[in-house]
Motif scaffolding. Structure first.
Motif, mmCIF file in Angstrom:
data_model
loop_
_atom_site.group_PDB
_atom_site.id
_atom_site.type_symbol
_atom_site.label_atom_id
_atom_site.label_comp_id
_atom_site.label_asym_id
_atom_site.label_seq_id
_atom_site.Cartn_x
_atom_site.Cartn_y
_atom_site.Cartn_z
ATOM 1 N N UNK A 15 34.921 80.556 -12.251
ATOM 2 C CA UNK A 15 36.068 80.608 -13.149
ATOM 3 C C UNK A 15 37.014 81.750 -12.867
ATOM 4 N N UNK A 16 36.700 82.581 -11.856
ATOM 5 C CA UNK A 16 37.542 83.742 -11.561
ATOM 6 C C UNK A 16 38.687 83.424 -10.610
ATOM 7 N N UNK A 106 38.463 80.883 -20.620
ATOM 8 C CA UNK A 106 38.861 79.869 -19.646
ATOM 9 C C UNK A 106 37.962 78.641 -19.733
ATOM 10 N N UNK A 107 36.653 78.859 -19.872
ATOM 11 C CA UNK A 107 35.748 77.718 -19.989
ATOM 12 C C UNK A 107 35.998 76.954 -21.282
ATOM 13 N N UNK A 108 36.333 77.665 -22.346
ATOM 14 C CA UNK A 108 36.619 76.996 -23.611
ATOM 15 C C UNK A 108 37.884 76.147 -23.506
ATOM 16 N N UNK A 109 38.918 76.687 -22.836
ATOM 17 C CA UNK A 109 40.176 75.958 -22.712
ATOM 18 C C UNK A 109 40.029 74.711 -21.848
ATOM 19 N N UNK A 110 39.270 74.830 -20.752
ATOM 20 C CA UNK A 110 39.124 73.688 -19.843
ATOM 21 C C UNK A 110 38.017 72.735 -20.269
ATOM 22 N N UNK A 111 37.209 73.156 -21.264
ATOM 23 C CA UNK A 111 36.087 72.353 -21.756
ATOM 24 C C UNK A 111 35.080 72.035 -20.648
#
Length: 312
Positions: A15-16, A106-111
């Motif tokens: 995710x970076x 970021x993980x929350x936004x992209x699910x």
């Protein structure tokens, strides 16, 4: 195996921004292979190049990470040493880091689910991955922290770093910042310029910046300026060739003052000019140059200043 060539391992926290980096390198003409198992590395290096590719000029970028089959950080470090020392490849490692809170966002936004926490919160996978990657992070000779970078800003930084020939020449950045607004996350060397008298408390200088000749002259007139900045320049000229010899090819030097608009800006410009005169090619950035001046950030006025004049 092919003749020695430039190889860059691109790794870091999931995710970076690894995909962004690899796409950008591909646009720059690099041969890019993502998630290659370590067992297949020799086969890749020994394979003939595609028709029309120039072996001597096309560097190779290898994306590796927690999703890569047979991923073992310790073995990867040992393989890097072997490629460099035995086969003569000019091999570097770029590690992409990012703060845990930003990765969770970021993980929350992209699910999407974190690859190391498919059935648990993303924070668990992030913590596990950070521990797993620690050996490579220590070994890497380049580090980019993407916490505050957009995908476009990351791509710009990659282009500035890797658009030149080879991996051996250090990419040098000199930046100014304000301590009141936080330390820059990517800085390798930080110098505090708050010992110099502060133009913020001189009414006619306050709206200006360290780029203005009158502000620069005021900063340079401080009795401690010439000796201190001169010694900093001498230190940098001593250290930079040694960083290059150790394979640290990306160096960020940061100069800070309280607000990041006057003293640090001027010193950054002066030091960058000195480094250019000595044969380096630094890029210059002023993080807080456009921030509005605020008395609350600057602390108490210097008692030796009074409308720009020294108090007797």
């Amino acid at each position: 195996m092919r003749d020695p060539k430039d190889i860059l391992l691109v790794t870091g926290m999931s995710g970076a921004g690894k995909s962004t980096v690899l796409r950008t390198l591909e646009d720059l003409g690099w041969e890019v292979v993502d998630n290659l198992p370590l067992l297949l590395l020799d086969r890749l290096l020994g394979a003939p190049l595609p028709e029309g590719a120039e072996q001597s000029t096309q560097p190779l970028a290898l994306g590796i990470g927690a999703r890569t089959r047979d991923f073992d950080p310790q073995r990867i470090v040992q393989r890097i040493k072997q490629l460099r020392e035995v086969h003569g490849h000019d091999i570097g490692t770029l590690f992409l880091d990012c703060a845990g809170g930003e990765l969770e966002r970021r993980y929350s936004e992209t699910r999407r689910r974190h690859p190391l926490a498919l059935d648990r919160p993303a924070a668990d996978g992030i913590a596990r991955e950070r521990e797993l990657l620690a050996p490579i992070r220590r070994w890497a000779n380049r580090l980019i922290d993407t916490t505050t970078l957009s995908a476009n800003e990351l791509a710009q930084q990659v282009r500035a770093t890797f658009s030149g020939e080879g991996l051996g020449e250090p990419t040098l950045s000199v930046t100014s910042f304000g301590f009141a607004r936080g330390l820059p996350r990517n800085a390798d060397l930080v110098f505090d310029m708050r010992f110099l008298r502060n133009p913020h408390w001189v009414p006619h200088l306050r709206p200006g910046t360290g780029l203005d000749p009158e502000v620069a002259a005021y900063v340079a007139d401080d009795p401690a300026y010439a000796a201190a900045v001169g010694q900093i320049e001498s230190l940098l000229l001593l250290l930079l060739p040694r960083y290059r010899a150790e394979g640290k090819s990306y160096v960020t030097i940061a100069f800070g003052c309280t607000g990041g608009r006057h003293r640090s800006v001027h010193v950054t410009e002066r030091v960058a000019a000195r480094l250019r005169a000595e044969g380096f090619s630094p890029t210059v950035a002023h993080r807080d140059l456009d921030a509005a001046p605020q008395d609350s950030l600057e602390g108490a006025p210097d008692e030796t200043q009074n409308n720009g004049a020294r108090v007797a």
